[in-house]
Design an enzyme around this catalytic site. Structure first.
Site, PDB file in Angstrom:
ATOM      1  N   SER A 145       0.751  -1.045   0.106  1.00 13.48           N
ATOM      2  CA  SER A 145       0.009   0.153   0.030  1.00 13.48           C
ATOM      3  C   SER A 145       0.863   0.986   0.018  1.00 13.48           C
ATOM      4  O   SER A 145       1.782   1.142   0.872  1.00 13.48           O
ATOM      5  CB  SER A 145      -0.959   0.014   1.293  1.00 13.48           C
ATOM      6  N   LYS A 171      -0.858  -0.757  -4.383  1.00 15.16           N
ATOM      7  CA  LYS A 171      -2.098  -0.181  -4.163  1.00 15.16           C
ATOM      8  C   LYS A 171      -1.732   1.436  -3.670  1.00 15.16           C
ATOM      9  O   LYS A 171      -0.885   1.456  -3.201  1.00 15.16           O
ATOM     10  CB  LYS A 171      -2.828  -0.767  -2.729  1.00 15.16           C
ATOM     11  N   LEU A 172      -2.378   2.212  -4.532  1.00 15.32           N
ATOM     12  CA  LEU A 172      -2.037   3.612  -4.292  1.00 15.32           C
ATOM     13  C   LEU A 172      -3.463   4.234  -3.753  1.00 15.32           C
ATOM     14  O   LEU A 172      -4.551   4.087  -3.932  1.00 15.32           O
ATOM     15  CB  LEU A 172      -2.172   4.162  -5.949  1.00 15.32           C
ATOM     16  N   ASP A 199      -7.319   3.026  -3.401  1.00 22.97           N
ATOM     17  CA  ASP A 199      -7.692   2.952  -1.947  1.00 22.97           C
ATOM     18  C   ASP A 199      -8.257   4.123  -1.509  1.00 22.97           C
ATOM     19  O   ASP A 199      -7.372   5.053  -1.664  1.00 22.97           O
ATOM     20  CB  ASP A 199      -7.149   2.200  -0.999  1.00 22.97           C
ATOM     21  N   ASN A 201     -10.325   5.212   0.894  1.00 24.52           N
ATOM     22  CA  ASN A 201     -10.486   5.511   2.431  1.00 24.52           C
ATOM     23  C   ASN A 201     -11.853   6.350   2.489  1.00 24.52           C
ATOM     24  O   ASN A 201     -11.942   7.459   3.471  1.00 24.52           O
ATOM     25  CB  ASN A 201      -9.319   5.622   3.228  1.00 24.52           C
ATOM     26  N   GLU A 224     -11.016   0.447  -3.976  1.00 20.00           N
ATOM     27  CA  GLU A 224     -11.690   0.238  -2.545  1.00 20.00           C
ATOM     28  C   GLU A 224     -12.055   1.465  -1.990  1.00 20.00           C
ATOM     29  O   GLU A 224     -11.552   2.438  -1.822  1.00 20.00           O
ATOM     30  CB  GLU A 224     -10.240  -0.297  -1.785  1.00 20.00           C
ATOM     31  N   ASP A 249     -13.853  -1.982   2.151  1.00 21.47           N
ATOM     32  CA  ASP A 249     -13.204  -2.327   3.093  1.00 21.47           C
ATOM     33  C   ASP A 249     -13.924  -2.039   4.754  1.00 21.47           C
ATOM     34  O   ASP A 249     -14.651  -2.838   4.964  1.00 21.47           O
ATOM     35  CB  ASP A 249     -11.948  -1.626   3.038  1.00 21.47           C
ATOM     36  N   GLY A 301      -4.186  -4.999   5.587  1.00 18.26           N
ATOM     37  CA  GLY A 301      -3.204  -4.773   6.649  1.00 18.26           C
ATOM     38  C   GLY A 301      -3.770  -3.400   7.247  1.00 18.26           C
ATOM     39  O   GLY A 301      -4.247  -2.525   7.069  1.00 18.26           O
TER      40      GLY A 301
HETATM   41  C1  NPQ Z   1      -6.494   0.540   4.425  1.00 15.24           C
HETATM   42  N1  NPQ Z   1      -4.362   0.189   5.397  1.00 15.24           N
HETATM   43  O1  NPQ Z   1      -6.556  -0.648   3.678  1.00 15.24           O
HETATM   44  C2  NPQ Z   1      -5.522   0.746   5.736  1.00 15.24           C
HETATM   45  C3  NPQ Z   1      -5.707   2.084   6.106  1.00 15.24           C
HETATM   46  C4  NPQ Z   1      -4.863   2.474   7.240  1.00 15.24           C
HETATM   47  C5  NPQ Z   1      -2.346  -0.796   4.734  1.00 15.24           C
HETATM   48  O2  NPQ Z   1      -3.610   1.027   3.444  1.00 15.24           O
HETATM   49  C6  NPQ Z   1      -1.570   4.940  10.132  1.00 15.24           C
HETATM   50  C7  NPQ Z   1      -1.790   5.928   9.073  1.00 15.24           C
HETATM   51  C8  NPQ Z   1      -1.903   3.763  10.193  1.00 15.24           C
HETATM   52  C9  NPQ Z   1      -2.708   5.386   8.190  1.00 15.24           C
HETATM   53  C10 NPQ Z   1      -3.396   1.992   8.987  1.00 15.24           C
HETATM   54  C11 NPQ Z   1      -3.390   0.230   4.393  1.00 15.24           C
HETATM   55  C12 NPQ Z   1      -2.866   3.382   9.073  1.00 15.24           C
HETATM   56  C13 NPQ Z   1      -3.181   4.045   8.154  1.00 15.24           C
HETATM   57  C14 NPQ Z   1      -4.238   1.573   8.094  1.00 15.24           C
HETATM   58  C15 NPQ Z   1      -4.072   3.798   7.194  1.00 15.24           C
HETATM   59  O3  NPQ Z   1      -7.450   1.188   4.296  1.00 15.24           O
HETATM   60 MG    MG Z   2      -8.647   0.352   2.783  1.00 13.49          MG
END
Ligand code: NPQ
Ligand code: MG
Length: 378
Positions: A145, A171-172, A199, A201, A224, A249, A301
């Site tokens: 990621s 993954k961007l 992704d 979020n 995502e 997610d 993760g």
């Molecule tokens: C996701 N993880 O899939 C998460 C989001 C995530 C690996 O992209 C500190 C700052 C910790 C930002 C843990 C990945 C985090 C964070 C997870 C973002 O959405």
């Molecule tokens: Mg995610």
């Protein structure tokens, strides 16, 4: 087995580089580790009938990814969850979920105690977590990621490094203002064969559908969580307006919500993060529901240390995990891990095969990052 006590340990883990997502940036992970001690165990791993197991709570410092945050996790564990488990004459991994079912939400807190108890139980029995879950492979392909960068040039340099390291999928992270240009640049630089996904979020709304459709031309594996957690119907509508497969997610918190999202057509792929759904046993149920519906899953993760990573890699070895996960090597996030590091080999990580999650913290590395410990007696 009886849960006799729990150690809550806070560690501070500096990241090799700040990680920026649509909800914020972080340069140090403040992590809660839980060590569960159980008595009355029998079997090869149990000494004097006592066994211990580890879990890693993935909650972030602030409630920005989801409603949970690490101080709240400590509170709900101490105040509600641990007392309920201590009051039971018999506790094992399968009993934790039902025992805590009356408490709403707090999936990450439920997951960490369930995982530690499972680890202790399986260690005592000499059985591996991967075998217990139903893993069918001994190594898993890994993706990475990649956070939001200050410039496209800096992003390309980062991606270059990950591709050179062997990651099989990139993954961007995207957000409004950081989507078309970085995706186009990565696609152009690395060619059509590179597996790329994005992704958001939850950073967009359904009003952005036309804009998000402009990502169609880049042949992405999936998009995502573009819309808010609660907007399952919005994702179903968006899925009809874009060609890129929609992956959920944050919206998926249980096998039940997964089944509903699938039925509504809100996703054709699911990111399974065990901690977001209350633990590995519920994660396996989502895997099963998805498989029965022809929905691909992959393992998400949360910037875990080796403790959380070990369990994730075991889950990712189940047969329905047909896409590479965010199960990156230790050095993606940390210069020094608290366990023996997970090292990428040919784009894969080995699934730990020893009893329990197959790995424990290294005492000196653990001590070096510990900011506090608290023993909670049963
Ligand atoms: C996701 N993880 O899939 C998460 C989001 C995530 C690996 O992209 C500190 C700052 C910790 C930002 C843990 C990945 C985090 C964070 C997870 C973002 O959405
Ligand atoms: Mg995610």
């Amino acid at each position: 087995m009886k849960l006799t006590g729990v150690e809550l340990r806070r560690i501070s883990m500096p990241l090799v580089a700040p990680f920026r997502t649509s909800f914020g940036v972080e340069s140090t992970r403040d992590i809660l580790l839980l060590r569960a001690v159980l008595s009355g165990s029998s079997g090869p791993g149990g000494s004097a009938g006592e066994s211990e197991g580890w879990g890693e709570c993935v909650a972030l410092s602030d409630p920005l990814y989801s409603a949970e945050y690490v101080d709240a996790s400590v509170d709900v564990l101490k105040r509600f969850m641990l007392p309920r488990l201590f009051s039971r004459e018999h506790v094992d991994g399968a009993a934790v979920g039902p025992a805590l079912a009356a408490f709403k939400g707090h999936w990450m807190s439920k997951a960490v105690i369930e995982t530690a108890v499972l680890d202790a139980e399986l260690r005592a029995a000499g059985r591996s977590f991967a075998r217990e879950l139903g893993a069918t492979r001994d190594r898993v392909p890994c993706g990475v990621s990649v956070g939001i960068h200050d410039s496209v040039g800096a992003l390309l340099e980062s991606v270059e490094g990950y591709v050179a390291a062997g990651y099989v999928r990139i993954k961007l992270k995207i957000q409004p203002g950081w989507d078309l240009a970085p995706v186009r640049a990565v696609r152009e630089r690395f060619g059509d064969d590179l597996l790329i996904q994005v992704d958001a979020n939850t950073a967009y709304t359904l009003q952005d559908a036309r804009h998000l459709a402009r990502l169609d031309e880049f042949g992405l594996l999936l998009m995502e969580q573009p819309l808010p957690e609660e907007d399952v119907l919005g994702h179903a509508a968006l899925a009809k307006l874009i060609q890129t497969p929609v992956c959920l997610d944050e919206s998926i918190t249980s096998a039940r919500t997964a089944a509903a999202a699938i039925t509504l057509g809100a996703c054709s792929i699911i990111n399974i993060k065990p901690a977001r759904v209350g633990g590995y046993l519920e994660a396996r149920r989502i895997h099963d529901v998805a498989a029965a519906n022809g929905i691909a899953v992959w393992c998400g993760g949360m910037l875990e240390t080796g403790i959380g990573r070990a369990a994730n890699v075991a889950l990712a070895a189940l047969p329905g995990f047909t896409l590479p996960g965010d199960t990156s090597a230790s050095d993606r996030y940390y210069k020094t891990d608290i366990t023996e590091p997970f090292v990428l080999s040919g784009g894969h990580l080995d699934v730990p095969a020893g009893p329990g999650i197959g790995i424990t913290p290294l005492p000196s590395e653990l001590a070096a990052v510990t900011t506090g410990t608290e023993w909670v007696a049963g």
